[in-house]
Write an enzyme that holds these catalytic residues in place. Sequence first.
Site, PDB file in Angstrom:
ATOM      1  N   GLU A 136      -0.505  31.738  -8.146  1.00  0.00           N
ATOM      2  CA  GLU A 136      -1.059  32.641  -7.478  1.00  0.00           C
ATOM      3  C   GLU A 136       0.025  33.866  -6.578  1.00  0.00           C
ATOM      4  O   GLU A 136       0.163  34.445  -6.504  1.00  0.00           O
ATOM      5  CB  GLU A 136      -2.451  32.997  -6.864  1.00  0.00           C
TER       6      GLU A 136
ATOM      7  N   ASP B 224      -3.866  38.159  -7.085  1.00  0.00           N
ATOM      8  CA  ASP B 224      -3.694  37.769  -6.285  1.00  0.00           C
ATOM      9  C   ASP B 224      -1.809  38.179  -6.618  1.00  0.00           C
ATOM     10  O   ASP B 224      -1.021  38.089  -6.065  1.00  0.00           O
ATOM     11  CB  ASP B 224      -3.214  36.492  -5.159  1.00  0.00           C
TER      12      ASP B 224
ATOM     13  N   CYS C 165      -7.999  33.689 -14.444  1.00  0.00           N
ATOM     14  CA  CYS C 165      -9.540  33.432 -13.761  1.00  0.00           C
ATOM     15  C   CYS C 165      -9.604  34.692 -13.409  1.00  0.00           C
ATOM     16  O   CYS C 165     -10.406  34.988 -12.669  1.00  0.00           O
ATOM     17  CB  CYS C 165     -10.061  31.974 -12.687  1.00  0.00           C
TER      18      CYS C 165
ATOM     19  N   HIS D  20     -15.608  55.770  -2.880  1.00  0.00           N
ATOM     20  CA  HIS D  20     -15.866  54.497  -3.414  1.00  0.00           C
ATOM     21  C   HIS D  20     -16.975  53.686  -4.056  1.00  0.00           C
ATOM     22  O   HIS D  20     -17.601  53.106  -4.532  1.00  0.00           O
ATOM     23  CB  HIS D  20     -15.587  53.577  -2.019  1.00  0.00           C
TER      24      HIS D  20
END
Length: 552
Positions: free
Chosen positions: A429, A453, A500, A188
């Site tokens: 999405e 998404d 986007c 991470h």
Amino acid sequence: MESYQGKSVFGGIAIGKICVYQKEEQQVKRCRIEDIDRELARFHEACDTAGRQLKALYDKAVKEVGEASAAIFEIHQMMLEDMDYIESIENIIRTQSVNTEFAVAETSDNFQMVFASIDDEYMRGRAADVKDVSERLLSVLHGNHKDALHIDEPVIIIADDLAPSETVQLDKNKVLAFVTVHGSVNSHTAILARTMNIPALIGADIALDDSIDGKLAVVDGYEGRLYIDPDERTLESRRARMEEDLEKRRLLQTLKGRDNVTQDGQKIMVYANIGDLKDLGMVMQNDAGGIGLFRSEFIYLDKETFPTEDEQFKVYKTVAETMAGKRVIIRTLDIGADKQADYFNLGHEENPAMGCRAIRICLSRPEIFKTQLRAIFRASAYGKLAIMYPMITSVEEVLQIRKIADEVKDELRAHNIAFGDVEQGIMIETPAAAMISDLLAKEVDFFSIGTNDLTQYTLAIDRQNEKLDDFYNPHHRAVLRMIAMVVENSHKAGIWTGICGELGADPELTGLFLAMGVDELSVSPGRILGLRKIILETNVARCREEMLKKYL
């Protein structure tokens, strides 16, 4: 000169003084306690405090490095609620009548040993998470609430390892690079470093002591090498490479003011994604044609309670005035899933990504929705504002939204409050929205495709689950065919379509999106000029057949 080989996390060259960062070892003593219930309460209070700290770090990371990179802090919050972890600590306190510090340290050592022995890279990576969470708990128990790193001047940080919570707190203006002895390229922390554009190496076998603190060093992120007390030849060659990098950035700056037009005359709008007023400087610096995504939910995430209409109005008005007539598309609040605000009282959901989020909250709690809409419509009198609604799945939702918006406009007219001509669009999405985009296009002014998404829902893959990285393919033909279908349906209805999501900045797909006829690409401000360069160098007619055949 001393030279050390490491693994590159992020490319680039950095030259500067070394700052050796060594964590203070948290001394843990085993103490016998008499009041077990009181000690258990102390443990749970520490968990609550640590949880609040992690939520604050998550909110900060979302703004600075994005949702996917910030997910580590959500994972750490979940670990604080993990019953195996909690019950182990509670059991040690009860059965051994010992202090919480000892129980946390003992559980941490045990869990790290178990995870590290598992023949699975993902599970081995969890050992570092257990360590980070446990050290945070110990810091809380010891009353240490200070940030880990304090830097007064730009430096190269060298450490044994850096936890994600430490990395996100770095002042990016004062960090030239960092080098760690341990860590993983896929950790991470590495992901955060890449997102923050900090040249970095991991796995450098270097002794950490005061003897190198303050010395001049070079970090070569291209070759994965660290040079301490570099000789003149090394310095000269690396300075030349730094100048090349700067020259590339300068050349991109020459693209300011240029239209986003391909070699064969096809135009496309290039806008910026932002989440905060502080991003406006980068928007103007990189010559964005407008704002394609203003993530209004951060106004909510920054508050302890619902922001008032006037508080929101001031933010939207500032954006509208600053952009001086350029289009600003405000996404209505997208709270839920991985963006939680406690005061919404959404409750626990087994699958929050498919739960009560975004427009579903707005339609089920219209008083919140109307407050935001009033603020946006009022601010539209000061610039060119547009609204887009997230997580749409049906025409009925859009009709319900338009009815509420019309009620808000009627209320404003009744009070003689001015507002502009506001475009209203929706985000595509969900596969449902993509499949009925021909019907939805008749009810809205524009589409904006949220590819993050859309990919997640189309492939049935949690995009934040590292175990599924090998299966997560944003270039999947199903996703790209949906995008092509949405663009085609929007144009048939006479409306425009933008992208986007992350794919909008993917240089491999720019030619494909141009060939599809995408009207707008909205990306992070720092990607705008690089994207413009690709557009200017593309001949759509020449690449159309090749791109469509390759991807669709």
